[in-house]
Design a protein around this motif. Sequence first.
Motif, PDB file in Angstrom:
ATOM      1  N   ILE A  63       0.857  -1.184   0.000  1.00  0.00           N
ATOM      2  CA  ILE A  63       0.000   0.000   0.000  1.00  0.00           C
ATOM      3  C   ILE A  63       0.896   1.239   0.000  1.00  0.00           C
ATOM      4  O   ILE A  63       2.013   1.212   0.510  1.00  0.00           O
ATOM      5  CB  ILE A  63      -0.907   0.017   1.261  1.00  0.00           C
ATOM      6  CG1 ILE A  63      -1.926  -1.127   1.204  1.00  0.00           C
ATOM      7  CG2 ILE A  63      -1.613   1.351   1.442  1.00  0.00           C
ATOM      8  CD1 ILE A  63      -3.034  -0.946   0.200  1.00  0.00           C
ATOM      9  N   HIS A  64       0.371   2.344  -0.572  1.00  0.00           N
ATOM     10  CA  HIS A  64       1.015   3.663  -0.476  1.00  0.00           C
ATOM     11  C   HIS A  64      -0.016   4.648   0.075  1.00  0.00           C
ATOM     12  O   HIS A  64      -0.805   5.234  -0.678  1.00  0.00           O
ATOM     13  CB  HIS A  64       1.489   4.148  -1.845  1.00  0.00           C
ATOM     14  CG  HIS A  64       2.522   3.300  -2.507  1.00  0.00           C
ATOM     15  ND1 HIS A  64       3.869   3.414  -2.235  1.00  0.00           N
ATOM     16  CD2 HIS A  64       2.409   2.317  -3.440  1.00  0.00           C
ATOM     17  CE1 HIS A  64       4.537   2.545  -2.979  1.00  0.00           C
ATOM     18  NE2 HIS A  64       3.673   1.865  -3.714  1.00  0.00           N
ATOM     19  N   ALA A 275       4.228  -9.659  -2.958  1.00  0.00           N
ATOM     20  CA  ALA A 275       2.904  -9.038  -2.879  1.00  0.00           C
ATOM     21  C   ALA A 275       2.337  -8.933  -4.290  1.00  0.00           C
ATOM     22  O   ALA A 275       2.952  -8.325  -5.167  1.00  0.00           O
ATOM     23  CB  ALA A 275       2.979  -7.662  -2.243  1.00  0.00           C
ATOM     24  N   HIS A 276       1.178  -9.533  -4.490  1.00  0.00           N
ATOM     25  CA  HIS A 276       0.492  -9.499  -5.784  1.00  0.00           C
ATOM     26  C   HIS A 276      -0.537  -8.375  -5.766  1.00  0.00           C
ATOM     27  O   HIS A 276      -1.356  -8.289  -4.847  1.00  0.00           O
ATOM     28  CB  HIS A 276      -0.187 -10.848  -6.021  1.00  0.00           C
ATOM     29  CG  HIS A 276      -0.980 -10.935  -7.285  1.00  0.00           C
ATOM     30  ND1 HIS A 276      -0.538 -10.404  -8.483  1.00  0.00           N
ATOM     31  CD2 HIS A 276      -2.202 -11.494  -7.541  1.00  0.00           C
ATOM     32  CE1 HIS A 276      -1.447 -10.644  -9.412  1.00  0.00           C
ATOM     33  NE2 HIS A 276      -2.457 -11.291  -8.874  1.00  0.00           N
ATOM     34  N   CYS A 277      -0.483  -7.508  -6.778  1.00  0.00           N
ATOM     35  CA  CYS A 277      -1.370  -6.347  -6.868  1.00  0.00           C
ATOM     36  C   CYS A 277      -2.094  -6.380  -8.212  1.00  0.00           C
ATOM     37  O   CYS A 277      -1.733  -5.635  -9.140  1.00  0.00           O
ATOM     38  CB  CYS A 277      -0.570  -5.051  -6.722  1.00  0.00           C
ATOM     39  SG  CYS A 277       0.475  -4.987  -5.248  1.00  0.00           S
ATOM     40  N   PRO A 278      -3.098  -7.226  -8.369  1.00  0.00           N
ATOM     41  CA  PRO A 278      -3.666  -7.469  -9.700  1.00  0.00           C
ATOM     42  C   PRO A 278      -4.308  -6.254 -10.354  1.00  0.00           C
ATOM     43  O   PRO A 278      -4.120  -6.029 -11.551  1.00  0.00           O
ATOM     44  CB  PRO A 278      -4.685  -8.582  -9.452  1.00  0.00           C
ATOM     45  CG  PRO A 278      -4.983  -8.530  -7.985  1.00  0.00           C
ATOM     46  CD  PRO A 278      -3.717  -8.083  -7.337  1.00  0.00           C
ATOM     47  N   SER A 279      -5.053  -5.449  -9.596  1.00  0.00           N
ATOM     48  CA  SER A 279      -5.705  -4.287 -10.211  1.00  0.00           C
ATOM     49  C   SER A 279      -4.686  -3.282 -10.714  1.00  0.00           C
ATOM     50  O   SER A 279      -4.817  -2.724 -11.807  1.00  0.00           O
ATOM     51  CB  SER A 279      -6.660  -3.619  -9.211  1.00  0.00           C
ATOM     52  OG  SER A 279      -7.720  -4.484  -8.867  1.00  0.00           O
ATOM     53  N   SER A 280      -3.658  -3.044  -9.926  1.00  0.00           N
ATOM     54  CA  SER A 280      -2.591  -2.130 -10.332  1.00  0.00           C
ATOM     55  C   SER A 280      -1.886  -2.639 -11.583  1.00  0.00           C
ATOM     56  O   SER A 280      -1.614  -1.874 -12.525  1.00  0.00           O
ATOM     57  CB  SER A 280      -1.587  -1.959  -9.193  1.00  0.00           C
ATOM     58  OG  SER A 280      -0.454  -1.241  -9.609  1.00  0.00           O
ATOM     59  N   ASN A 281      -1.591  -3.930 -11.616  1.00  0.00           N
ATOM     60  CA  ASN A 281      -0.904  -4.505 -12.780  1.00  0.00           C
ATOM     61  C   ASN A 281      -1.731  -4.389 -14.047  1.00  0.00           C
ATOM     62  O   ASN A 281      -1.190  -4.222 -15.149  1.00  0.00           O
ATOM     63  CB  ASN A 281      -0.579  -5.974 -12.526  1.00  0.00           C
ATOM     64  CG  ASN A 281       0.386  -6.207 -11.378  1.00  0.00           C
ATOM     65  OD1 ASN A 281       0.440  -7.292 -10.815  1.00  0.00           O
ATOM     66  ND2 ASN A 281       1.152  -5.197 -10.994  1.00  0.00           N
ATOM     67  N   LEU A 303      -1.563 -10.275  -0.903  1.00  0.00           N
ATOM     68  CA  LEU A 303      -2.272  -9.329  -1.758  1.00  0.00           C
ATOM     69  C   LEU A 303      -2.147  -7.894  -1.262  1.00  0.00           C
ATOM     70  O   LEU A 303      -2.059  -7.627  -0.061  1.00  0.00           O
ATOM     71  CB  LEU A 303      -3.759  -9.686  -1.824  1.00  0.00           C
ATOM     72  CG  LEU A 303      -4.121 -11.002  -2.512  1.00  0.00           C
ATOM     73  CD1 LEU A 303      -5.597 -11.299  -2.325  1.00  0.00           C
ATOM     74  CD2 LEU A 303      -3.769 -10.952  -3.995  1.00  0.00           C
ATOM     75  N   GLY A 304      -2.166  -6.952  -2.224  1.00  0.00           N
ATOM     76  CA  GLY A 304      -2.206  -5.535  -1.896  1.00  0.00           C
ATOM     77  C   GLY A 304      -2.896  -4.758  -2.999  1.00  0.00           C
ATOM     78  O   GLY A 304      -2.830  -5.131  -4.177  1.00  0.00           O
ATOM     79  N   ASP A 315      -9.666  -1.602  -2.061  1.00  0.00           N
ATOM     80  CA  ASP A 315     -10.609  -2.617  -1.612  1.00  0.00           C
ATOM     81  C   ASP A 315     -10.037  -4.023  -1.756  1.00  0.00           C
ATOM     82  O   ASP A 315      -9.763  -4.485  -2.870  1.00  0.00           O
ATOM     83  CB  ASP A 315     -11.899  -2.484  -2.417  1.00  0.00           C
ATOM     84  CG  ASP A 315     -12.916  -3.544  -2.075  1.00  0.00           C
ATOM     85  OD1 ASP A 315     -13.049  -3.861  -0.871  1.00  0.00           O
ATOM     86  OD2 ASP A 315     -13.569  -4.067  -2.997  1.00  0.00           O
ATOM     87  N   ILE A 316      -9.901  -4.739  -0.651  1.00  0.00           N
ATOM     88  CA  ILE A 316      -9.308  -6.073  -0.682  1.00  0.00           C
ATOM     89  C   ILE A 316     -10.210  -7.073  -1.397  1.00  0.00           C
ATOM     90  O   ILE A 316      -9.723  -8.029  -2.021  1.00  0.00           O
ATOM     91  CB  ILE A 316      -8.980  -6.557   0.749  1.00  0.00           C
ATOM     92  CG1 ILE A 316      -8.168  -7.861   0.727  1.00  0.00           C
ATOM     93  CG2 ILE A 316     -10.228  -6.717   1.581  1.00  0.00           C
ATOM     94  CD1 ILE A 316      -6.835  -7.767   0.057  1.00  0.00           C
TER      95      ILE A 316
END
Length: 372
Positions: A63-64, A275-281, A303-304, A315-316
């Motif tokens: 997270i940032h 850490a997997h960040c699917p929406s960001s990717n 997840l993040g 949103d997780i």
Amino acid sequence: MNKTILIKNGTLLLMDAADSVLAGDLLIRDGRIAGIGEIADSADILIDAAGCAVLPGFVQTHIHLCQTLFRGAADDLSLIDWLKKRVWPMEAAHTPESIRASARLGVAELIKGGTTCALTMETVNHTEEVFRVVAETGFRATIGKCMMDKGADVPTALREEAAASIRESLALLDKWHGREDGRIRYCFAPRFAVSCTRELLEQVARLARERQVMVHTHASENRDEIEMVERETGQRNVTYLDALGLTGQHVLLAHCVHLDDAEMLTLERTGTRVAHCPSSNLKLASGIAPVSRMLSRGISVSLGADGAPCNNRLDIFTEMRTAALLQKVLHGPESLPAGRVLRMATIDGARALGLEQEIGSLEIGKRADVVI
């Protein structure tokens, strides 16, 4: 004084080793789980959870908080342009007041969505404001001041000298690590290999082991980033970090979208967390991380949501759903089932932060980070 809380009649998803699900009650005393099952005790606060699921609080591992105010202000760009044209200039413009507002908004959004703990990388300046917000709100967080001492396109306000970056990081560590009964922790947070000198990264590797704290950085998110690192160092991202000592169970790498076989083996051999960040990717068109392959090799993947400007939400539930759907497209409908992705958002996230004995599942004696 802590009041006792009794949550009655809920469907309890314990997230223990047996993935137990039971109908019953949960008793909280002195901030810890004191009873699970049919509980006849009285309590200061009674919550009727009939028709509700009761779960451990979600844990996000990338997270940032400093970027929450940038939501919607950095769209339709790939990673490097996104940083240079939008995010770095906005981070450089932050004041203590704006950082504080951004962190408060981010923590509120996380708590409202059921996230009770996060690993967060802030910007170069004013990180103490984030610590203050976390202390005031009751949120649980491991926080790092972003470290950046290289890059021709880095704004002046973000460009540091390695020694000064280390001094400020150590000062924050000494002041904040372990505060609020262990709810607040510090981590070293070099941004990524593109914006950090070898000297800085080597010092971080040494100090993190000496002080027994985590390292939180980005790696192998974007093909352009990987090519930049390879041109400069002659090595791919994860291989380079490993050569500097920046791998191990205390190291968490955000993204790891593009890995070769040797890097995958390095993550497996060293126990390095991902850490997997699917929406960001997806938003930055970075690619789809090989999550199923990593999990099959025993690599820790949690997840993040990343930051608001590359998501645009924290949103997780969105991250769990997106992570599962992406792997199903690649590997078939049985890939990453709901129960597995729920573990990634709870006990696996806690384990990635070294907190699995305290949070991440509903078990007697653990901290009562609970969502209904």
